[in-house]
Every structure is written in structure tokens, then in C-alpha cells.
Design a protein around this motif. Structure first.
Motif, mmCIF file in Angstrom:
data_model
loop_
_atom_site.group_PDB
_atom_site.id
_atom_site.type_symbol
_atom_site.label_atom_id
_atom_site.label_comp_id
_atom_site.label_asym_id
_atom_site.label_seq_id
_atom_site.Cartn_x
_atom_site.Cartn_y
_atom_site.Cartn_z
ATOM 1 N N ALA A 22 -0.360 -19.020 -8.965
ATOM 2 C CA ALA A 22 -1.376 -18.122 -9.507
ATOM 3 C C ALA A 22 -2.451 -18.875 -10.279
ATOM 4 O O ALA A 22 -3.519 -18.341 -10.518
ATOM 5 C CB ALA A 22 -0.725 -17.075 -10.402
ATOM 6 N N ASN A 23 -2.175 -20.122 -10.666
ATOM 7 C CA ASN A 23 -3.174 -20.923 -11.361
ATOM 8 C C ASN A 23 -4.120 -21.624 -10.394
ATOM 9 O O ASN A 23 -5.093 -22.219 -10.807
ATOM 10 C CB ASN A 23 -2.492 -21.968 -12.248
ATOM 11 N N MET A 24 -3.818 -21.564 -9.119
ATOM 12 C CA MET A 24 -4.644 -22.202 -8.106
ATOM 13 C C MET A 24 -5.691 -21.208 -7.605
ATOM 14 O O MET A 24 -5.539 -20.012 -7.754
ATOM 15 C CB MET A 24 -3.764 -22.658 -6.944
ATOM 16 N N LEU A 25 -6.749 -21.702 -6.997
ATOM 17 C CA LEU A 25 -7.770 -20.827 -6.448
ATOM 18 C C LEU A 25 -7.352 -20.261 -5.106
ATOM 19 O O LEU A 25 -7.923 -19.301 -4.639
ATOM 20 C CB LEU A 25 -9.094 -21.588 -6.295
ATOM 21 N N TYR A 26 -6.351 -20.837 -4.474
ATOM 22 C CA TYR A 26 -5.905 -20.402 -3.164
ATOM 23 C C TYR A 26 -5.177 -19.069 -3.254
ATOM 24 O O TYR A 26 -4.230 -18.921 -4.008
ATOM 25 C CB TYR A 26 -4.985 -21.462 -2.554
ATOM 26 N N VAL A 27 -5.648 -18.102 -2.486
ATOM 27 C CA VAL A 27 -4.978 -16.797 -2.399
ATOM 28 C C VAL A 27 -4.462 -16.669 -0.970
ATOM 29 O O VAL A 27 -5.252 -16.718 -0.023
ATOM 30 C CB VAL A 27 -5.945 -15.644 -2.737
ATOM 31 N N PRO A 28 -3.161 -16.520 -0.792
ATOM 32 C CA PRO A 28 -2.604 -16.433 0.556
ATOM 33 C C PRO A 28 -3.199 -15.270 1.346
ATOM 34 O O PRO A 28 -3.468 -14.202 0.801
ATOM 35 C CB PRO A 28 -1.112 -16.210 0.310
ATOM 36 N N ALA A 29 -3.371 -15.487 2.642
ATOM 37 C CA ALA A 29 -3.856 -14.424 3.528
ATOM 38 C C ALA A 29 -2.910 -13.233 3.442
ATOM 39 O O ALA A 29 -1.694 -13.404 3.422
ATOM 40 C CB ALA A 29 -3.939 -14.941 4.958
ATOM 41 N N GLY A 30 -3.466 -12.059 3.356
ATOM 42 C CA GLY A 30 -2.660 -10.846 3.313
ATOM 43 C C GLY A 30 -2.163 -10.461 1.935
ATOM 44 O O GLY A 30 -1.506 -9.427 1.775
ATOM 45 N N ALA A 31 -2.465 -11.269 0.918
ATOM 46 C CA ALA A 31 -1.964 -10.982 -0.430
ATOM 47 C C ALA A 31 -2.514 -9.667 -0.974
ATOM 48 O O ALA A 31 -1.805 -8.928 -1.653
ATOM 49 C CB ALA A 31 -2.285 -12.133 -1.376
ATOM 50 N N LYS A 32 -3.768 -9.359 -0.667
ATOM 51 C CA LYS A 32 -4.360 -8.109 -1.144
ATOM 52 C C LYS A 32 -3.602 -6.915 -0.576
ATOM 53 O O LYS A 32 -3.227 -5.997 -1.315
ATOM 54 C CB LYS A 32 -5.830 -8.026 -0.762
ATOM 55 N N ALA A 33 -3.358 -6.921 0.711
ATOM 56 C CA ALA A 33 -2.636 -5.809 1.348
ATOM 57 C C ALA A 33 -1.214 -5.703 0.805
ATOM 58 O O ALA A 33 -0.708 -4.595 0.583
ATOM 59 C CB ALA A 33 -2.624 -5.986 2.865
ATOM 60 N N LYS A 34 -0.575 -6.843 0.569
ATOM 61 C CA LYS A 34 0.784 -6.833 0.011
ATOM 62 C C LYS A 34 0.780 -6.247 -1.395
ATOM 63 O O LYS A 34 1.666 -5.463 -1.750
ATOM 64 C CB LYS A 34 1.366 -8.246 0.002
ATOM 65 N N ALA A 35 -0.213 -6.628 -2.193
ATOM 66 C CA ALA A 35 -0.314 -6.094 -3.558
ATOM 67 C C ALA A 35 -0.520 -4.582 -3.523
ATOM 68 O O ALA A 35 0.152 -3.841 -4.254
ATOM 69 C CB ALA A 35 -1.456 -6.773 -4.312
ATOM 70 N N GLU A 36 -1.426 -4.141 -2.696
ATOM 71 C CA GLU A 36 -1.693 -2.702 -2.597
ATOM 72 C C GLU A 36 -0.443 -1.948 -2.144
ATOM 73 O O GLU A 36 -0.112 -0.904 -2.699
ATOM 74 C CB GLU A 36 -2.856 -2.450 -1.635
ATOM 75 N N ARG A 37 0.262 -2.489 -1.164
ATOM 76 C CA ARG A 37 1.467 -1.833 -0.644
ATOM 77 C C ARG A 37 2.578 -1.779 -1.692
ATOM 78 O O ARG A 37 3.167 -0.723 -1.945
ATOM 79 C CB ARG A 37 1.961 -2.560 0.615
ATOM 80 N N GLU A 38 2.871 -2.914 -2.307
ATOM 81 C CA GLU A 38 3.982 -2.978 -3.258
ATOM 82 C C GLU A 38 3.700 -2.160 -4.517
ATOM 83 O O GLU A 38 4.563 -1.429 -4.985
ATOM 84 C CB GLU A 38 4.287 -4.434 -3.630
#
Length: 100
Positions: A22-38
Motif C-alpha cells: 500500500a506504500n507503493m504507487l503500484y495498484v494491482p489490476a482489478g483492485a478497484k472492482a475487488k474493493a467495491e465488491r468486498e
């Protein structure tokens, strides 16, 4: 080659500790959809820009007692969601960059 280095860096970050990714600038692909779903499985989804990075980190570290419930996630999924939330937090690097 460049993609391999980025992938290796992210895997090492996940292995090194829960919040390092989370301290890195890299956001894994699909993380937004996973966050919204969970998140929306139990409550209204709160957009990441509604909270600062520190609050998102605190929330994601306290999932075993989240709103009085055990919202524990597998570590990899938790780290991916935290990376997305922190990057796009109200004081996060991605959110600030996109507001310019």
C-alpha cells in the motif's frame, strides 16, 4: 523485462508485510472492482477519496473488528484493496495527480 521487475517487486512487497504494498504507487489490476465488491457486500462502498491514507490503513488493519464484524480477508486480497484505497485516498498520490 520491465513488467517482470514490476511483478517481482509487488510480490516481494506482499511477502514483506501487509502494508508495504500500500506504500507503493503500484495498484494491482482489478483492485478497484475487488474493493467495491468486498466492501459493498456489507455496507455502502465508500469512495477512497472520502478518507485520507492514514484512515484507510487503519481500517484495513482492523478488519477483524470492522464495524463490529469480522471482515478478515485473505492477505493478498486485503493488500490489493489497501493499495487501491491508499493510492486514491484524499491525500493519496494517484488522487492528487489526477486532480491537477
Amino acid at each position: 523485462m520491465n513488467g517482470s521487475i514490476v511483478s517481482l517487486t509487488f510480490v516481494l512487497a506482499l511477502a514483506a508485510g501487509p502494508s508495504l504494498a500500500a506504500n507503493m504507487l503500484y495498484v494491482p489490476a482489478g483492485a478497484k472492482a475487488k474493493a467495491e465488491r468486498e466492501c459493498s457486500a456489507c455496507h455502502a462502498f465508500i469512495p477512497p477519496q472520502d478518507e485520507p491514507m492514514r484512515e484507510w490503513r487503519d481500517i484495513m488493519r482492523s478488519l477483524p473488528n470492522h464495524m463490529g464484524e469480522d471482515a478478515t480477508l485473505p492477505e493478498r486480497l486485503r493488500a490489493e484493496i489497501e493499495a487501491y484505497l491508499v493510492a486514491y485516498a484524499s491525500d493519496g498520490p494517484e488522487y492528487r495527480q489526477n486532480r491537477r
